[in-house]
Design a protein around this motif. Sequence first.
Motif, PDB file in Angstrom:
ATOM      1  N   ARG A 157     -16.204  23.207  63.240  1.00  0.00           N
ATOM      2  CA  ARG A 157     -17.322  23.239  64.187  1.00  0.00           C
ATOM      3  C   ARG A 157     -17.172  22.124  65.214  1.00  0.00           C
ATOM      4  O   ARG A 157     -16.859  20.981  64.865  1.00  0.00           O
ATOM      5  CB  ARG A 157     -18.651  23.105  63.447  1.00  0.00           C
ATOM      6  N   LEU A 159     -18.660  20.443  69.084  1.00  0.00           N
ATOM      7  CA  LEU A 159     -19.636  20.334  70.164  1.00  0.00           C
ATOM      8  C   LEU A 159     -18.910  19.930  71.431  1.00  0.00           C
ATOM      9  O   LEU A 159     -18.207  18.912  71.458  1.00  0.00           O
ATOM     10  CB  LEU A 159     -20.689  19.277  69.821  1.00  0.00           C
ATOM     11  N   ALA A 184     -23.025  13.515  66.797  1.00  0.00           N
ATOM     12  CA  ALA A 184     -22.233  14.680  66.392  1.00  0.00           C
ATOM     13  C   ALA A 184     -21.221  14.287  65.319  1.00  0.00           C
ATOM     14  O   ALA A 184     -21.084  14.964  64.286  1.00  0.00           O
ATOM     15  CB  ALA A 184     -21.525  15.276  67.604  1.00  0.00           C
ATOM     16  N   ILE A 189     -19.271  16.886  63.032  1.00  0.00           N
ATOM     17  CA  ILE A 189     -18.962  17.816  64.119  1.00  0.00           C
ATOM     18  C   ILE A 189     -17.927  17.196  65.059  1.00  0.00           C
ATOM     19  O   ILE A 189     -18.081  16.051  65.511  1.00  0.00           O
ATOM     20  CB  ILE A 189     -20.235  18.167  64.929  1.00  0.00           C
ATOM     21  N   SER A 251     -15.195  25.691  71.055  1.00  0.00           N
ATOM     22  CA  SER A 251     -16.518  25.065  71.075  1.00  0.00           C
ATOM     23  C   SER A 251     -17.523  25.961  70.377  1.00  0.00           C
ATOM     24  O   SER A 251     -17.587  27.160  70.635  1.00  0.00           O
ATOM     25  CB  SER A 251     -16.966  24.820  72.516  1.00  0.00           C
ATOM     26  N   ALA A 253     -20.859  24.942  70.373  1.00  0.00           N
ATOM     27  CA  ALA A 253     -22.076  24.711  71.146  1.00  0.00           C
ATOM     28  C   ALA A 253     -21.739  23.801  72.313  1.00  0.00           C
ATOM     29  O   ALA A 253     -20.688  23.133  72.310  1.00  0.00           O
ATOM     30  CB  ALA A 253     -23.159  24.082  70.281  1.00  0.00           C
ATOM     31  N   LYS A 282     -23.284  31.076  71.862  1.00  0.00           N
ATOM     32  CA  LYS A 282     -23.193  29.625  71.723  1.00  0.00           C
ATOM     33  C   LYS A 282     -24.445  29.007  72.328  1.00  0.00           C
ATOM     34  O   LYS A 282     -24.831  29.365  73.444  1.00  0.00           O
ATOM     35  CB  LYS A 282     -21.969  29.075  72.469  1.00  0.00           C
ATOM     36  N   VAL A 327     -28.466  17.121  70.673  1.00  0.00           N
ATOM     37  CA  VAL A 327     -27.506  17.353  69.593  1.00  0.00           C
ATOM     38  C   VAL A 327     -28.121  18.231  68.511  1.00  0.00           C
ATOM     39  O   VAL A 327     -27.465  19.141  67.978  1.00  0.00           O
ATOM     40  CB  VAL A 327     -27.015  16.012  69.007  1.00  0.00           C
ATOM     41  N   ALA A 330     -28.156  21.781  69.687  1.00  0.00           N
ATOM     42  CA  ALA A 330     -26.801  22.321  69.724  1.00  0.00           C
ATOM     43  C   ALA A 330     -26.301  22.658  68.318  1.00  0.00           C
ATOM     44  O   ALA A 330     -25.799  23.753  68.057  1.00  0.00           O
ATOM     45  CB  ALA A 330     -25.859  21.344  70.414  1.00  0.00           C
ATOM     46  N   ILE A 331     -26.442  21.698  67.394  1.00  0.00           N
ATOM     47  CA  ILE A 331     -25.961  21.912  66.031  1.00  0.00           C
ATOM     48  C   ILE A 331     -26.765  23.011  65.342  1.00  0.00           C
ATOM     49  O   ILE A 331     -26.216  23.862  64.634  1.00  0.00           O
ATOM     50  CB  ILE A 331     -26.015  20.607  65.215  1.00  0.00           C
ATOM     51  N   MET A 334     -25.498  26.556  66.144  1.00  0.00           N
ATOM     52  CA  MET A 334     -24.091  26.905  65.902  1.00  0.00           C
ATOM     53  C   MET A 334     -23.989  28.075  64.922  1.00  0.00           C
ATOM     54  O   MET A 334     -24.696  28.110  63.917  1.00  0.00           O
ATOM     55  CB  MET A 334     -23.328  25.705  65.350  1.00  0.00           C
TER      56      MET A 334
END
Length: 336
Positions: A157, A159, A184, A189, A251, A253, A282, A327, A330-331, A334
């Motif tokens: 994974r 970012l 991250a 990540i 990527s 995210a 994404k 973050v 985004a996480i 995923m």
Amino acid sequence: MMADETDNTIGANSGQVAGKDDGENGDNGVIGTVDGAGNTNNSADYTADVRSWETHRSGSVLMRGSMIPEQTPDQALLAFPGDDDDSADAAVGADKSDTALKAGSINQVAGKTGSDAALRAAKARGGKDWRHGDPWRVLRIQSEFVEGFDALADLGRALCVFGSARVKESEPEYRQAMRMGEMAAQNGITVITGGGPGIMEAANRGAAEAGGVSVGLGIELPHEEGLNQWVNLGMNFRYFFVRKMMFVKYSSALIVCPGGFGTLDEMFEILTLVQTGKTSPKPVVLFDTQYWKGLFDWVQGPMFDRGLISKEDLKKVQFTDDPEEAVRLAIGGMTK
């Protein structure tokens, strides 16, 4: 490479101008045309030329007439000695063909000036340098794909943080991007950036100092100095489209910080691919709502009002002013 073939025979039904042998159009049996002044324009010369065309095949490529190159790619390769090769005169002596003479004269011109630049210029005047031809370009592109896939295949994974290379270390956006990279990495990540200075350097720095994987995918540009010092896994690309392919493929995210044309290009590339289903969904998080407000007022206004995008398209981006929330969003979104 498959051997080139030459076939002097063209079938009777291969599309040439057909002639009549009944004498209506002259002794050569070719149909003529009449212009506005009543003059007959006989196409005998053209037809004769077409019928004499050779057919040249190189692999799956077929060429006829003027489209047949004077040199095949392998002949061009052998015709140009390397920059450090002093054997041009010997090559000319051994082979008096136009190709060899051309190669010899090129090196003689370059030798008088004693510079690599002159050699390249002389080659450009005298013929195509195989290194700048499309067949060789395809191999360079292929090599970048292979190297990129090989280097990045096991990232897990990841970012991707996009943003301007012009942001200074003293600016708040730099520290905020550092926090994104750090957070991250603390969550296991990988962080991917374009590998340059500014926002990219900050995110790489945050990830590296937190003990994480800090990836930089750079691009060869005249004003760029190469990958920043905080990258612990990096590549420098010659081609933008290969580089962007790596961003998209690896990527999970994206966080998009303030940036210029390059940042906008990368952001809209991802949004387009997600919109059209050409890549897996994404999360795309835009950091600094005030910076993006004008652009997305227009997207949500004229663009949406005219029906050029849908409500679902508008849901593909999220906004925040908090680097930690960026973050988390985004996480949390995923899928891999």
